[in-house]
Design a protein around this motif. Structure first.
Motif, PDB file in Angstrom:
ATOM      1  N   CYS A  82      12.931  -2.701  14.752  1.00 52.63           N
ATOM      2  CA  CYS A  82      13.175  -2.252  13.387  1.00 52.63           C
ATOM      3  C   CYS A  82      14.325  -1.265  13.417  1.00 52.63           C
ATOM      4  O   CYS A  82      14.105  -0.073  13.640  1.00 52.63           O
ATOM      5  N   PRO A  83      15.550  -1.739  13.244  1.00 54.19           N
ATOM      6  CA  PRO A  83      16.669  -0.795  13.281  1.00 54.19           C
ATOM      7  C   PRO A  83      16.588   0.166  12.100  1.00 54.19           C
ATOM      8  O   PRO A  83      16.319  -0.235  10.970  1.00 54.19           O
ATOM      9  N   ILE A  84      16.790   1.423  12.390  1.00 59.31           N
ATOM     10  CA  ILE A  84      16.756   2.444  11.353  1.00 59.31           C
ATOM     11  C   ILE A  84      18.197   2.866  11.100  1.00 59.31           C
ATOM     12  O   ILE A  84      18.867   3.372  12.003  1.00 59.31           O
ATOM     13  N   ILE A  85      18.636   2.637   9.903  1.00 56.70           N
ATOM     14  CA  ILE A  85      20.005   2.977   9.548  1.00 56.70           C
ATOM     15  C   ILE A  85      19.953   4.074   8.500  1.00 56.70           C
ATOM     16  O   ILE A  85      19.426   3.884   7.409  1.00 56.70           O
ATOM     17  N   VAL A  86      20.466   5.224   8.878  1.00 52.50           N
ATOM     18  CA  VAL A  86      20.471   6.362   7.977  1.00 52.50           C
ATOM     19  C   VAL A  86      21.899   6.873   7.890  1.00 52.50           C
ATOM     20  O   VAL A  86      22.540   7.108   8.912  1.00 52.50           O
ATOM     21  N   ASP A  87      22.389   7.026   6.704  1.00 53.95           N
ATOM     22  CA  ASP A  87      23.731   7.540   6.510  1.00 53.95           C
ATOM     23  C   ASP A  87      23.604   8.848   5.739  1.00 53.95           C
ATOM     24  O   ASP A  87      23.664   8.880   4.527  1.00 53.95           O
ATOM     25  N   ILE A  88      23.417   9.914   6.474  1.00 51.80           N
ATOM     26  CA  ILE A  88      23.182  11.206   5.860  1.00 51.80           C
ATOM     27  C   ILE A  88      24.248  12.166   6.354  1.00 51.80           C
ATOM     28  O   ILE A  88      24.560  12.216   7.548  1.00 51.80           O
ATOM     29  N   GLU A  89      24.781  12.939   5.445  1.00 51.22           N
ATOM     30  CA  GLU A  89      25.806  13.913   5.802  1.00 51.22           C
ATOM     31  C   GLU A  89      25.284  14.924   6.818  1.00 51.22           C
ATOM     32  O   GLU A  89      25.992  15.315   7.742  1.00 51.22           O
ATOM     33  N   GLU A  90      24.018  15.324   6.675  1.00 54.94           N
ATOM     34  CA  GLU A  90      23.434  16.289   7.614  1.00 54.94           C
ATOM     35  C   GLU A  90      23.416  15.726   9.025  1.00 54.94           C
ATOM     36  O   GLU A  90      23.660  16.450   9.996  1.00 54.94           O
ATOM     37  N   LEU A  91      23.131  14.431   9.147  1.00 54.68           N
ATOM     38  CA  LEU A  91      23.088  13.796  10.461  1.00 54.68           C
ATOM     39  C   LEU A  91      24.480  13.761  11.091  1.00 54.68           C
ATOM     40  O   LEU A  91      24.631  14.002  12.293  1.00 54.68           O
ATOM     41  N   ARG A  92      25.481  13.477  10.302  1.00 58.84           N
ATOM     42  CA  ARG A  92      26.859  13.495  10.813  1.00 58.84           C
ATOM     43  C   ARG A  92      27.234  14.889  11.291  1.00 58.84           C
ATOM     44  O   ARG A  92      27.873  15.051  12.326  1.00 58.84           O
ATOM     45  N   LYS A  93      26.840  15.884  10.502  1.00 58.68           N
ATOM     46  CA  LYS A  93      27.148  17.269  10.866  1.00 58.68           C
ATOM     47  C   LYS A  93      26.489  17.628  12.194  1.00 58.68           C
ATOM     48  O   LYS A  93      27.108  18.229  13.075  1.00 58.68           O
ATOM     49  N   LEU A  94      25.217  17.242  12.367  1.00 58.27           N
ATOM     50  CA  LEU A  94      24.500  17.539  13.606  1.00 58.27           C
ATOM     51  C   LEU A  94      25.135  16.824  14.794  1.00 58.27           C
ATOM     52  O   LEU A  94      25.252  17.396  15.882  1.00 58.27           O
ATOM     53  N   THR A  95      25.548  15.581  14.599  1.00 64.96           N
ATOM     54  CA  THR A  95      26.193  14.831  15.669  1.00 64.96           C
ATOM     55  C   THR A  95      27.480  15.525  16.103  1.00 64.96           C
ATOM     56  O   THR A  95      27.760  15.650  17.299  1.00 64.96           O
ATOM     57  N   THR A  96      28.236  16.010  15.146  1.00 61.11           N
ATOM     58  CA  THR A  96      29.468  16.736  15.457  1.00 61.11           C
ATOM     59  C   THR A  96      29.164  18.017  16.216  1.00 61.11           C
ATOM     60  O   THR A  96      29.832  18.342  17.196  1.00 61.11           O
ATOM     61  N   GLU A  97      28.140  18.729  15.781  1.00 64.91           N
ATOM     62  CA  GLU A  97      27.764  19.980  16.453  1.00 64.91           C
ATOM     63  C   GLU A  97      27.309  19.718  17.890  1.00 64.91           C
ATOM     64  O   GLU A  97      27.672  20.473  18.801  1.00 64.91           O
ATOM     65  N   PHE A  98      26.517  18.673  18.094  1.00 60.25           N
ATOM     66  CA  PHE A  98      26.093  18.332  19.457  1.00 60.25           C
ATOM     67  C   PHE A  98      27.312  18.018  20.326  1.00 60.25           C
ATOM     68  O   PHE A  98      27.373  18.400  21.491  1.00 60.25           O
ATOM     69  N   GLY A  99      28.294  17.341  19.762  1.00 60.74           N
ATOM     70  CA  GLY A  99      29.520  17.042  20.503  1.00 60.74           C
ATOM     71  C   GLY A  99      30.262  18.298  20.902  1.00 60.74           C
ATOM     72  O   GLY A  99      30.755  18.418  22.029  1.00 60.74           O
ATOM     73  N   ARG A 100      30.330  19.253  19.988  1.00 61.58           N
ATOM     74  CA  ARG A 100      31.018  20.513  20.294  1.00 61.58           C
ATOM     75  C   ARG A 100      30.305  21.303  21.382  1.00 61.58           C
ATOM     76  O   ARG A 100      30.940  21.831  22.298  1.00 61.58           O
TER      77      ARG A 100
ATOM     78  N   ARG B 249      13.402  19.115  12.068  1.00 59.96           N
ATOM     79  CA  ARG B 249      13.170  19.246  10.629  1.00 59.96           C
ATOM     80  C   ARG B 249      13.539  17.941   9.921  1.00 59.96           C
ATOM     81  O   ARG B 249      12.788  17.426   9.099  1.00 59.96           O
ATOM     82  N   LEU B 250      14.697  17.376  10.272  1.00 63.18           N
ATOM     83  CA  LEU B 250      15.118  16.110   9.661  1.00 63.18           C
ATOM     84  C   LEU B 250      14.169  14.979  10.042  1.00 63.18           C
ATOM     85  O   LEU B 250      13.846  14.127   9.226  1.00 63.18           O
ATOM     86  N   ALA B 251      13.731  14.952  11.302  1.00 61.25           N
ATOM     87  CA  ALA B 251      12.808  13.910  11.746  1.00 61.25           C
ATOM     88  C   ALA B 251      11.500  14.003  10.978  1.00 61.25           C
ATOM     89  O   ALA B 251      10.898  12.987  10.635  1.00 61.25           O
ATOM     90  N   GLY B 252      11.058  15.196  10.687  1.00 64.67           N
ATOM     91  CA  GLY B 252       9.836  15.368   9.906  1.00 64.67           C
ATOM     92  C   GLY B 252       9.992  14.834   8.501  1.00 64.67           C
ATOM     93  O   GLY B 252       9.075  14.248   7.938  1.00 64.67           O
ATOM     94  N   ASP B 253      11.189  14.978   7.929  1.00 64.49           N
ATOM     95  CA  ASP B 253      11.451  14.479   6.581  1.00 64.49           C
ATOM     96  C   ASP B 253      11.446  12.960   6.519  1.00 64.49           C
ATOM     97  O   ASP B 253      11.040  12.368   5.533  1.00 64.49           O
TER      98      ASP B 253
END
Length: 130
Positions: free
Chosen positions: A56-74, A116-120
């Motif tokens: 079951c692929p989960i596709i989420v396009d959320i700005e918060e998720l993009r922001k977190l991905t960028t922060e993890f990269g930094r 927090r996002l995973a809980g949502d």
């Protein structure tokens, strides 16, 4: 133009009859649909291969998720620079110690945000199947 003949080994000429009650049939039909196979193919795969993985692929396009991905990269980039510094024989200084602690603090902060996002967006797949 006619359809090409199947190889002898690929022809399916043997038949197994299986009788199911309505609830059993609905259950098998739902599982087949979830796996993306017709009912006959699903049943054949179950018999020959055992448990079929239903993805079951989960596709989420959320700005918060993009922001977190960028922060993890930094943070990862900072940690890589610190590791390179030490691998090249760098001396452990107070500034480097502070940078390491800052990276660890950022990682814990990002972890809390992900939880927090995973809980949502968390749901129990098994609850939907019953």
């Amino acid at each position: 133009m006619t359809r090409p003949k199947k190889e002898v080994l690929k022809k399916k000429k043997n038949c197994i009859m299986l009788r199911l009650s309505d609830p059993e049939y609905e259950l098998v039909a739902n599982y087949a649909k979830e796996s993306g196979y017709p009912i006959a193919v699903y049943a054949r795969k179950q018999v020959l291969e055992g448990k079929i993985e239903i993805q079951c692929p989960i596709i989420v396009d959320i700005e918060e998720l993009r922001k977190l991905t960028t922060e993890f990269g930094r943070v990862g980039n900072n940690l890589n620079q610190i590791a390179k510094y030490f691998n090249m024989g760098g001396i452990r200084s107070q500034a480097m110690q502070d940078e390491i602690h800052e990276c660890i603090t950022q990682l814990f902060s990002l972890r809390e945000e992900v939880l927090r996002l995973a809980g949502d967006y968390h749901s129990n797949i098994e609850a939907h199947r019953k």
